[in-house]
Design a protein around this motif. Structure first.
Motif, PDB file in Angstrom:
ATOM      1  N   ARG A   1       0.832  -1.204   0.000  1.00  0.00           N
ATOM      2  CA  ARG A   1       0.000   0.000   0.000  1.00  0.00           C
ATOM      3  C   ARG A   1       0.863   1.248   0.000  1.00  0.00           C
ATOM      4  NH1 ARG A   1      -4.711  -1.416   4.481  1.00  0.00           N
ATOM      5  NH2 ARG A   1      -5.772  -2.959   3.198  1.00  0.00           N
TER       6      ARG A   1
ATOM      7  N   THR B   1      -1.417   4.543   5.403  1.00  0.00           N
ATOM      8  CA  THR B   1      -1.420   4.095   4.019  1.00  0.00           C
ATOM      9  C   THR B   1      -2.761   4.459   3.386  1.00  0.00           C
ATOM     10  OG1 THR B   1      -2.249   1.922   4.707  1.00  0.00           O
ATOM     11  CG2 THR B   1       0.146   2.160   4.465  1.00  0.00           C
ATOM     12  N   TYR B   2      -2.815   4.314   2.053  1.00  0.00           N
ATOM     13  CA  TYR B   2      -4.106   4.511   1.393  1.00  0.00           C
ATOM     14  C   TYR B   2      -4.353   3.421   0.363  1.00  0.00           C
ATOM     15  CZ  TYR B   2      -2.026   6.650  -2.877  1.00  0.00           C
ATOM     16  OH  TYR B   2      -1.327   6.893  -4.043  1.00  0.00           O
ATOM     17  N   THR B   3      -5.616   3.221   0.101  1.00  0.00           N
ATOM     18  CA  THR B   3      -6.040   2.279  -0.933  1.00  0.00           C
ATOM     19  C   THR B   3      -7.100   2.988  -1.782  1.00  0.00           C
ATOM     20  OG1 THR B   3      -7.677   1.394   0.611  1.00  0.00           O
ATOM     21  CG2 THR B   3      -5.617   0.181   0.418  1.00  0.00           C
TER      22      THR B   3
END
Ligand code: MN
Length: 145
Positions: free
Chosen positions: A3, A80-82
């Motif tokens: 991620r 984090t990012y998704t």
């Protein structure tokens, strides 16, 4: 796939603001948030697109001595990012930013859930950061946490 990361820095410059950084293909896409982020879907927060920053700046804390942005920087949130079920969220983020609208989901300590960045009409660098009404939406003032 690993991620990509994000951070939000609290920047005590001539005007206190927050800086959102999103890792994407070797740079940090960067937005200055004059009023900071919000978890309230009714709050549309101005996000001013600024120059890409180097990845090494992601977790920066300290003093900026002179010039634009002089002042001190503390790390306010990181994680984090998704993007939905996209296999390459960094690519999808860049595409969305080019098109003027993108949704991403943050896994931070303070910022969680899905946000939209939506470009304002014809104004070149002005966007709105808006929380989606998901289970992480809240009217609590996140800046006080
Ligand atoms: Mn700044």
């Amino acid at each position: 796939m690993k991620r990509p990361r994000f951070s939000v820095q609290k920047h005590f410059a001539s005007h206190l603001h927050y800086d959102l950084r999103l890792e994407a293909k070797g740079v940090l896409k960067s937005f200055a948030l004059p009023k900071g982020p919000s978890l309230d879907p009714h709050e549309k927060r101005l996000a001013i697109e600024v120059d890409d920053h180097e990845i090494s700046y992601l977790l920066f804390e300290g003093k900026i001595k002179e010039g634009y942005g002089a002042g001190s920087v503390t790390l306010w949130d990181k994680g984090t990012y998704t993007i939905d079920k996209e296999s390459d969220p960094e690519k999808t983020l860049l595409k969305g930013l080019k098109e003027g609208k993108v949704h991403f989901t943050l896994q931070g300590k303070k910022l969680k859930g899905t946000f939209a960045l939506v470009k304002l009409g014809k104004k070149e660098k002005e966007w709105l950061l808006i929380k989606k009404a998901d289970s992480f939406a809240s009217q609590k003032d996140i800046l006080e946490i």
